[in-house]
Scaffold this motif. Structure first.
Motif, PDB file in Angstrom:
ATOM      1  N   VAL A  56       0.790  -1.111  -0.142  1.00 25.84           N
ATOM      2  CA  VAL A  56      -0.091   0.105   0.006  1.00 25.84           C
ATOM      3  C   VAL A  56       0.788   1.275  -0.043  1.00 25.84           C
ATOM      4  CG1 VAL A  56      -1.801   1.375   1.212  1.00 25.84           C
ATOM      5  CG2 VAL A  56      -1.881  -1.195   1.342  1.00 25.84           C
ATOM      6  N   GLU A  57       0.865   1.890  -1.101  1.00 23.84           N
ATOM      7  CA  GLU A  57       1.586   3.152  -1.348  1.00 23.84           C
ATOM      8  C   GLU A  57       0.977   4.275  -0.908  1.00 23.84           C
ATOM      9  OE1 GLU A  57       4.765   4.344  -1.708  1.00 23.84           O
ATOM     10  OE2 GLU A  57       5.839   2.707  -2.979  1.00 23.84           O
ATOM     11  N   LEU A  58       1.114   5.048   0.358  1.00 32.03           N
ATOM     12  CA  LEU A  58      -0.044   5.977   0.677  1.00 32.03           C
ATOM     13  C   LEU A  58       0.318   7.347   0.074  1.00 32.03           C
ATOM     14  CD1 LEU A  58       0.588   5.909   4.678  1.00 32.03           C
ATOM     15  CD2 LEU A  58      -0.906   4.662   3.121  1.00 32.03           C
ATOM     16  N   ARG A  59       1.483   7.755  -0.765  1.00 29.97           N
ATOM     17  CA  ARG A  59       1.617   8.691  -1.443  1.00 29.97           C
ATOM     18  C   ARG A  59       0.634   8.749  -2.775  1.00 29.97           C
ATOM     19  NH1 ARG A  59       4.448   7.928  -6.213  1.00 29.97           N
ATOM     20  NH2 ARG A  59       5.252   9.951  -6.147  1.00 29.97           N
ATOM     21  N   GLU A  60       0.143   7.646  -3.168  1.00 30.69           N
ATOM     22  CA  GLU A  60      -0.869   7.512  -4.067  1.00 30.69           C
ATOM     23  C   GLU A  60      -2.280   7.644  -3.763  1.00 30.69           C
ATOM     24  OE1 GLU A  60      -0.237   3.664  -5.943  1.00 30.69           O
ATOM     25  OE2 GLU A  60       1.839   4.144  -6.767  1.00 30.69           O
ATOM     26  N   LEU A  61      -2.415   7.610  -2.310  1.00 31.47           N
ATOM     27  CA  LEU A  61      -3.805   7.742  -1.692  1.00 31.47           C
ATOM     28  C   LEU A  61      -3.971   8.887  -1.006  1.00 31.47           C
ATOM     29  CD1 LEU A  61      -3.684   4.088  -0.080  1.00 31.47           C
ATOM     30  CD2 LEU A  61      -4.811   4.624  -2.237  1.00 31.47           C
TER      31      LEU A  61
END
Length: 207
Positions: free
Chosen positions: A46-51
């Motif tokens: 889960v890449e948080l920068r994309e969310l």
């Protein structure tokens, strides 16, 4: 046996980032330890920068967007979690904290979690014990004993963290998480025979 599910949460802001690199190394170590125990694992990152945008919207309106909803389900349904954040102002990043703020209450209860962080200096390594561990204890997760901090100097000449002290910590933490996820049974250490107190007292009286 179904493969175990491992969720890897990375709060790195750049691409590529040392935060994601550390997250990948920890996932590899956990996967290898589980493989040694004969268990397969499905790793989802889960890449948080994309969310970031959906996380911000959820904080305001209380409704997750489709990508965020999928990420939250990934973490909720996982058998174990690796959570890695860069250090800002001696704490986790705001993006990292915001993601776990929108996670449903109780989602991490009893779930094994490996915590890790990255920063420019090893002087910030105490963030693991003073900030990250209390956060996940509050969320009722089972945090593995070894937390991993990766400073700039830890990556070495190869730049991948596969050698030196960082590699050792990664391996140990991966083994601990794998054990909690069910990769192997703990071996009971031999213990001394415990003599009941009443029996000890009777022996003293007869002496």
């Amino acid at each position: 046996m179904k493969p175990l599910k491992l969720a890897v949460v990375s709060a790195g802001l750049r691409q590529p980032s040392s935060t994601r690199l550390l997250a990948d190394r920890l996932a590899d170590a956990t996967r290898e330890s589980l493989a040694d125990a004969g268990r397969e694992v499905d790793v989802q990152v889960v890449e948080l920068r994309e969310l970031a945008t959906e996380i911000a919207h959820n904080l305001v309106n209380g409704f997750p967007g489709p990508a965020l909803r999928e990420a939250l389900e990934t973490v909720t349904e996982a058998d174990g979690v690796i959570a890695v954040t860069p250090v800002f102002s001696a704490s986790y990043s705001g993006l990292f904290k915001s993601f776990f703020d929108v996670l449903d209450e109780g989602s991490l209860t009893g779930k094994p979690v490996l915590i890790a962080a990255t920063g420019g200096s090893s002087r910030h390594s105490l963030v693991l014990e003073h900030v990250l561990r209390p956060l996940f204890a509050y969320l009722r997760a089972i945090v593995v004993p070894t937390a991993v901090y990766g400073a700039s100097e830890d990556w070495g000449a190869a730049g991948d963290g596969r050698t030196g002290g960082l590699a050792s910590r990664i391996g140990r933490a991966g083994d601990e998480l794998a054990g909690l996820m069910g990769g192997r049974r703990a071996v009971a250490e031999p213990t001394e025979t415990v003599v009941p107190f009443e029996q000890q007292l009777a022996a003293l009286r007869s002496a």
